[in-house]
Design a protein around this motif. Sequence first.
Motif, PDB file in Angstrom:
ATOM      1  N   ARG A  88       0.826  -1.207   0.000  1.00  0.00           N
ATOM      2  CA  ARG A  88       0.000   0.000   0.000  1.00  0.00           C
ATOM      3  C   ARG A  88       0.859   1.255   0.000  1.00  0.00           C
ATOM      4  N   GLU A  89       1.948   1.223   0.750  1.00  0.00           N
ATOM      5  CA  GLU A  89       2.836   2.383   0.780  1.00  0.00           C
ATOM      6  C   GLU A  89       3.498   2.608  -0.575  1.00  0.00           C
ATOM      7  N   VAL A  90       3.782   1.527  -1.288  1.00  0.00           N
ATOM      8  CA  VAL A  90       4.337   1.656  -2.638  1.00  0.00           C
ATOM      9  C   VAL A  90       3.310   2.331  -3.550  1.00  0.00           C
ATOM     10  N   GLU A  91       2.046   1.951  -3.397  1.00  0.00           N
ATOM     11  CA  GLU A  91       0.992   2.583  -4.189  1.00  0.00           C
ATOM     12  C   GLU A  91       0.898   4.081  -3.890  1.00  0.00           C
ATOM     13  N   VAL A  92       0.995   4.425  -2.620  1.00  0.00           N
ATOM     14  CA  VAL A  92       0.934   5.831  -2.227  1.00  0.00           C
ATOM     15  C   VAL A  92       2.153   6.580  -2.765  1.00  0.00           C
ATOM     16  N   LEU A  93       3.318   5.966  -2.689  1.00  0.00           N
ATOM     17  CA  LEU A  93       4.534   6.586  -3.208  1.00  0.00           C
ATOM     18  C   LEU A  93       4.407   6.848  -4.708  1.00  0.00           C
ATOM     19  N   ALA A  94       3.875   5.877  -5.431  1.00  0.00           N
ATOM     20  CA  ALA A  94       3.679   6.047  -6.866  1.00  0.00           C
ATOM     21  C   ALA A  94       2.728   7.203  -7.149  1.00  0.00           C
ATOM     22  N   ALA A  95       1.678   7.317  -6.342  1.00  0.00           N
ATOM     23  CA  ALA A  95       0.720   8.406  -6.512  1.00  0.00           C
ATOM     24  C   ALA A  95       1.374   9.758  -6.243  1.00  0.00           C
ATOM     25  N   LEU A  96       2.245   9.814  -5.250  1.00  0.00           N
ATOM     26  CA  LEU A  96       2.982  11.042  -4.974  1.00  0.00           C
ATOM     27  C   LEU A  96       3.858  11.414  -6.171  1.00  0.00           C
ATOM     28  N   GLY A  97       4.430  10.405  -6.784  1.00  0.00           N
ATOM     29  CA  GLY A  97       5.264  10.645  -7.953  1.00  0.00           C
ATOM     30  C   GLY A  97       4.492  11.215  -9.121  1.00  0.00           C
ATOM     31  N   ARG A  98       3.193  10.947  -9.142  1.00  0.00           N
ATOM     32  CA  ARG A  98       2.335  11.505 -10.204  1.00  0.00           C
ATOM     33  C   ARG A  98       1.748  12.855  -9.810  1.00  0.00           C
ATOM     34  N   GLY A  99       2.163  13.340  -8.638  1.00  0.00           N
ATOM     35  CA  GLY A  99       1.736  14.667  -8.222  1.00  0.00           C
ATOM     36  C   GLY A  99       0.353  14.745  -7.626  1.00  0.00           C
ATOM     37  N   LEU A 100      -0.199  13.616  -7.177  1.00  0.00           N
ATOM     38  CA  LEU A 100      -1.549  13.622  -6.629  1.00  0.00           C
ATOM     39  C   LEU A 100      -1.565  14.187  -5.213  1.00  0.00           C
ATOM     40  N   SER A 101      -2.641  14.876  -4.869  1.00  0.00           N
ATOM     41  CA  SER A 101      -2.834  15.389  -3.518  1.00  0.00           C
ATOM     42  C   SER A 101      -3.344  14.268  -2.625  1.00  0.00           C
ATOM     43  N   ASN A 102      -3.365  14.509  -1.323  1.00  0.00           N
ATOM     44  CA  ASN A 102      -3.892  13.500  -0.404  1.00  0.00           C
ATOM     45  C   ASN A 102      -5.337  13.148  -0.735  1.00  0.00           C
ATOM     46  N   GLU A 103      -6.111  14.165  -1.075  1.00  0.00           N
ATOM     47  CA  GLU A 103      -7.517  13.931  -1.411  1.00  0.00           C
ATOM     48  C   GLU A 103      -7.646  13.058  -2.648  1.00  0.00           C
ATOM     49  N   GLU A 104      -6.812  13.322  -3.654  1.00  0.00           N
ATOM     50  CA  GLU A 104      -6.857  12.538  -4.891  1.00  0.00           C
ATOM     51  C   GLU A 104      -6.387  11.106  -4.647  1.00  0.00           C
ATOM     52  N   ILE A 105      -5.358  10.949  -3.809  1.00  0.00           N
ATOM     53  CA  ILE A 105      -4.885   9.598  -3.489  1.00  0.00           C
ATOM     54  C   ILE A 105      -5.963   8.822  -2.738  1.00  0.00           C
ATOM     55  N   ALA A 106      -6.618   9.492  -1.801  1.00  0.00           N
ATOM     56  CA  ALA A 106      -7.681   8.846  -1.028  1.00  0.00           C
ATOM     57  C   ALA A 106      -8.785   8.348  -1.950  1.00  0.00           C
ATOM     58  N   ALA A 107      -9.162   9.171  -2.924  1.00  0.00           N
ATOM     59  CA  ALA A 107     -10.222   8.788  -3.856  1.00  0.00           C
ATOM     60  C   ALA A 107      -9.779   7.624  -4.740  1.00  0.00           C
ATOM     61  N   GLU A 108      -8.528   7.646  -5.162  1.00  0.00           N
ATOM     62  CA  GLU A 108      -8.029   6.591  -6.043  1.00  0.00           C
ATOM     63  C   GLU A 108      -7.913   5.249  -5.331  1.00  0.00           C
ATOM     64  N   LEU A 109      -7.528   5.281  -4.050  1.00  0.00           N
ATOM     65  CA  LEU A 109      -7.301   4.046  -3.301  1.00  0.00           C
ATOM     66  C   LEU A 109      -8.489   3.658  -2.423  1.00  0.00           C
ATOM     67  N   PHE A 110      -9.540   4.483  -2.448  1.00  0.00           N
ATOM     68  CA  PHE A 110     -10.756   4.208  -1.663  1.00  0.00           C
ATOM     69  C   PHE A 110     -10.456   4.115  -0.168  1.00  0.00           C
TER      70      PHE A 110
END
Length: 230
Positions: free
Chosen positions: A173-195
Amino acid sequence: MTEAETITVLLTDDHSSVRAGLRLLLETAEGIEVIGEAADGAAALQQVRALRPDVVLMDARMPGTDGIEATRAVVAEAAAEVLMLTTFDLDEVVFGALRAGAAGFLLKSAEPALLIDAIRRVAAGDGVLAPEVTRTLLRTFAETPEKGSAEKARPEAQTAGAASADLSVLTPREVEVLAALGRGLSNEEIAAELFVSRATVKTHVSSLLGKLALSSRMQAAICARENGLA
Protein backbone atom coordinates in the motif's frame (compact mmCIF):
# COMPACT_ATOMS: atom_id res chain seq x y z
CA MET A 1 -5.70 20.20 10.72
CA THR A 2 -9.38 20.40 9.87
CA GLU A 3 -10.71 22.59 7.11
CA ALA A 4 -12.44 24.81 9.70
CA GLU A 5 -9.20 25.69 11.51
CA THR A 6 -7.33 28.90 10.77
CA ILE A 7 -4.00 28.41 8.99
CA THR A 8 -1.27 30.43 10.68
CA VAL A 9 1.53 31.81 8.52
CA LEU A 10 4.98 33.27 9.15
CA LEU A 11 6.38 35.57 6.44
CA THR A 12 10.14 35.44 5.86
CA ASP A 13 11.77 37.85 3.39
CA ASP A 14 14.61 40.33 3.72
CA HIS A 15 12.57 43.02 1.94
CA SER A 16 9.99 44.70 4.18
CA SER A 17 8.00 45.79 1.11
CA VAL A 18 7.62 42.15 0.02
CA ARG A 19 6.46 41.12 3.49
CA ALA A 20 4.00 44.01 3.55
CA GLY A 21 2.60 42.98 0.18
CA LEU A 22 2.22 39.36 1.23
CA ARG A 23 0.56 40.37 4.50
CA LEU A 24 -1.89 42.63 2.65
CA LEU A 25 -2.74 39.80 0.26
CA LEU A 26 -3.18 37.14 2.92
CA GLU A 27 -5.33 39.37 5.12
CA THR A 28 -7.99 39.11 2.39
CA ALA A 29 -7.88 35.29 2.39
CA GLU A 30 -10.47 33.51 4.49
CA GLY A 31 -9.07 31.13 7.09
CA ILE A 32 -5.47 32.37 6.86
CA GLU A 33 -3.78 34.49 9.53
CA VAL A 34 -0.30 36.02 9.41
CA ILE A 35 1.12 35.70 12.92
CA GLY A 36 4.67 36.94 12.41
CA GLU A 37 7.44 38.15 10.13
CA ALA A 38 11.18 37.60 9.84
CA ALA A 39 13.86 39.31 7.76
CA ASP A 40 16.31 36.39 7.55
CA GLY A 41 16.57 32.67 8.11
CA ALA A 42 17.92 32.84 11.63
CA ALA A 43 15.10 35.11 12.75
CA ALA A 44 12.62 32.86 10.98
CA LEU A 45 13.77 29.84 12.97
CA GLN A 46 13.44 31.80 16.22
CA GLN A 47 9.94 32.91 15.24
CA VAL A 48 8.94 29.39 14.24
CA ARG A 49 10.00 28.08 17.64
CA ALA A 50 8.16 30.85 19.45
CA LEU A 51 4.97 31.10 17.37
CA ARG A 52 4.60 27.55 15.94
CA PRO A 53 3.00 28.59 12.62
CA ASP A 54 1.41 26.03 10.34
CA VAL A 55 3.19 27.35 7.23
CA VAL A 56 6.32 29.43 6.68
CA LEU A 57 6.52 31.45 3.47
CA MET A 58 10.29 31.41 3.02
CA ASP A 59 12.33 33.54 0.65
CA ALA A 60 15.05 31.38 -0.88
CA ARG A 61 17.82 33.96 -0.92
CA MET A 62 18.50 36.21 2.06
CA PRO A 63 21.66 37.59 3.67
CA GLY A 64 23.10 35.62 6.56
CA THR A 65 21.13 32.41 7.04
CA ASP A 66 19.42 31.87 3.69
CA GLY A 67 16.04 30.27 3.11
CA ILE A 68 17.39 26.85 2.20
CA GLU A 69 19.48 26.56 5.38
CA ALA A 70 16.57 27.84 7.47
CA THR A 71 14.19 25.38 5.80
CA ARG A 72 16.50 22.50 6.62
CA ALA A 73 16.45 23.52 10.30
CA VAL A 74 12.67 24.00 10.41
CA VAL A 75 12.05 20.63 8.76
CA ALA A 76 14.56 18.88 11.04
CA GLU A 77 12.56 20.07 14.03
CA ALA A 78 9.23 19.21 12.36
CA ALA A 79 8.17 22.68 13.45
CA ALA A 80 6.18 23.81 10.39
CA GLU A 81 5.60 23.24 6.69
CA VAL A 82 7.73 25.44 4.42
CA LEU A 83 6.55 26.98 1.17
CA MET A 84 9.59 28.38 -0.60
CA LEU A 85 9.25 31.57 -2.66
CA THR A 86 11.84 32.86 -5.08
CA THR A 87 12.21 35.23 -7.99
CA PHE A 88 13.90 32.75 -10.31
CA ASP A 89 13.43 29.04 -10.98
CA LEU A 90 17.17 28.33 -10.95
CA ASP A 91 18.06 24.64 -10.74
CA GLU A 92 20.33 25.02 -7.72
CA VAL A 93 17.62 26.86 -5.80
CA VAL A 94 14.89 24.38 -6.74
CA PHE A 95 16.92 21.30 -5.82
CA GLY A 96 18.38 22.96 -2.75
CA ALA A 97 14.88 23.70 -1.47
CA LEU A 98 13.65 20.18 -2.16
CA ARG A 99 16.71 18.59 -0.55
CA ALA A 100 16.10 20.78 2.49
CA GLY A 101 12.58 19.38 2.77
CA ALA A 102 10.40 22.25 1.55
CA ALA A 103 6.80 21.16 1.07
CA GLY A 104 6.32 23.49 -1.86
CA PHE A 105 8.06 25.88 -4.20
CA LEU A 106 6.52 28.87 -5.98
CA LEU A 107 7.81 31.84 -7.89
CA LYS A 108 7.09 35.26 -6.41
CA SER A 109 5.36 36.12 -9.66
CA ALA A 110 2.62 33.53 -8.95
CA GLU A 111 -0.94 34.80 -9.10
CA PRO A 112 -2.46 35.64 -5.68
CA ALA A 113 -5.07 32.90 -5.99
CA LEU A 114 -2.34 30.33 -6.70
CA LEU A 115 -0.34 31.43 -3.67
CA ILE A 116 -3.35 31.26 -1.35
CA ASP A 117 -4.29 27.83 -2.69
CA ALA A 118 -0.70 26.67 -2.23
CA ILE A 119 -0.70 27.73 1.42
CA ARG A 120 -3.90 25.81 2.02
CA ARG A 121 -2.60 22.72 0.27
CA VAL A 122 0.71 22.73 2.11
CA ALA A 123 -1.08 23.20 5.44
CA ALA A 124 -3.24 20.18 4.56
CA GLY A 125 -0.16 18.04 3.99
CA ASP A 126 0.00 18.25 0.22
CA GLY A 127 2.96 19.37 -1.88
CA VAL A 128 3.00 22.23 -4.36
CA LEU A 129 5.34 22.97 -7.24
CA ALA A 130 5.16 25.92 -9.59
CA PRO A 131 4.57 24.82 -13.21
CA GLU A 132 7.97 26.26 -14.13
CA VAL A 133 9.61 24.15 -11.42
CA THR A 134 7.76 21.02 -12.53
CA ARG A 135 9.22 21.46 -16.00
CA THR A 136 12.69 21.82 -14.49
CA LEU A 137 12.30 18.57 -12.55
CA LEU A 138 10.93 16.66 -15.53
CA ARG A 139 13.79 17.93 -17.69
CA THR A 140 16.29 16.73 -15.10
CA PHE A 141 14.67 13.29 -14.94
CA ALA A 142 14.74 13.06 -18.73
CA GLU A 143 18.41 14.02 -18.86
CA THR A 144 19.57 11.87 -15.93
CA PRO A 145 21.54 8.82 -17.17
CA GLU A 146 20.78 5.30 -16.07
CA LYS A 147 22.17 4.14 -12.72
CA GLY A 148 25.83 3.22 -12.97
CA SER A 149 26.73 6.14 -15.20
CA ALA A 150 29.37 8.49 -13.83
CA GLU A 151 27.03 11.40 -14.41
CA LYS A 152 24.53 9.87 -12.01
CA ALA A 153 26.48 11.46 -9.20
CA ARG A 154 25.48 15.00 -10.27
CA PRO A 155 24.16 16.85 -7.20
CA GLU A 156 20.90 17.81 -8.85
CA ALA A 157 20.21 14.17 -9.70
CA GLN A 158 20.73 13.05 -6.11
CA THR A 159 17.90 14.56 -4.11
CA ALA A 160 17.97 13.25 -0.54
CA GLY A 161 19.19 9.83 -1.65
CA ALA A 162 16.09 9.23 -3.77
CA ALA A 163 17.88 7.15 -6.37
CA SER A 164 19.30 4.73 -3.81
CA ALA A 165 16.08 4.19 -1.83
CA ASP A 166 15.32 0.63 -0.75
CA LEU A 167 11.63 0.28 -1.59
CA SER A 168 11.52 -3.24 -0.17
CA VAL A 169 10.98 -1.72 3.29
CA LEU A 170 7.58 -0.40 2.17
CA THR A 171 4.29 -2.24 2.33
CA PRO A 172 2.43 -2.77 -0.97
CA ARG A 173 0.00 0.00 0.00
CA GLU A 174 2.84 2.38 0.78
CA VAL A 175 4.34 1.66 -2.64
CA GLU A 176 0.99 2.58 -4.19
CA VAL A 177 0.93 5.83 -2.23
CA LEU A 178 4.53 6.59 -3.21
CA ALA A 179 3.68 6.05 -6.87
CA ALA A 180 0.72 8.41 -6.51
CA LEU A 181 2.98 11.04 -4.97
CA GLY A 182 5.26 10.65 -7.95
CA ARG A 183 2.34 11.51 -10.20
CA GLY A 184 1.74 14.67 -8.22
CA LEU A 185 -1.55 13.62 -6.63
CA SER A 186 -2.83 15.39 -3.52
CA ASN A 187 -3.89 13.50 -0.40
CA GLU A 188 -7.52 13.93 -1.41
CA GLU A 189 -6.86 12.54 -4.89
CA ILE A 190 -4.89 9.60 -3.49
CA ALA A 191 -7.68 8.85 -1.03
CA ALA A 192 -10.22 8.79 -3.86
CA GLU A 193 -8.03 6.59 -6.04
CA LEU A 194 -7.30 4.05 -3.30
CA PHE A 195 -10.76 4.21 -1.66
CA VAL A 196 -9.38 5.18 1.74
CA SER A 197 -9.72 8.24 3.97
CA ARG A 198 -7.44 11.28 3.81
CA ALA A 199 -6.31 10.47 7.33
CA THR A 200 -5.21 7.02 6.17
CA VAL A 201 -3.29 8.56 3.29
CA LYS A 202 -1.51 10.95 5.67
CA THR A 203 -0.56 7.98 7.85
CA HIS A 204 0.87 6.11 4.85
CA VAL A 205 2.78 9.20 3.70
CA SER A 206 4.29 9.74 7.16
CA SER A 207 5.24 6.07 7.38
CA LEU A 208 6.96 5.87 3.99
CA LEU A 209 8.82 9.14 4.58
CA GLY A 210 10.22 7.70 7.80
CA LYS A 211 11.15 4.37 6.26
CA LEU A 212 12.91 6.02 3.30
CA ALA A 213 14.55 8.74 5.45
CA LEU A 214 12.93 11.50 3.40
CA SER A 215 11.90 14.90 4.72
CA SER A 216 8.93 15.80 2.53
CA ARG A 217 6.42 14.52 0.01
CA MET A 218 8.31 16.46 -2.65
CA GLN A 219 11.35 14.29 -1.96
CA ALA A 220 9.07 11.25 -2.03
CA ALA A 221 7.76 12.29 -5.45
CA ILE A 222 11.30 12.53 -6.76
CA CYS A 223 12.09 9.15 -5.18
CA ALA A 224 9.10 7.60 -6.97
CA ARG A 225 10.25 8.95 -10.33
CA GLU A 226 13.89 7.98 -9.74
CA ASN A 227 12.77 4.43 -8.99
CA GLY A 228 10.43 4.08 -11.96
CA LEU A 229 7.12 4.25 -10.08
CA ALA A 230 5.79 7.31 -11.92
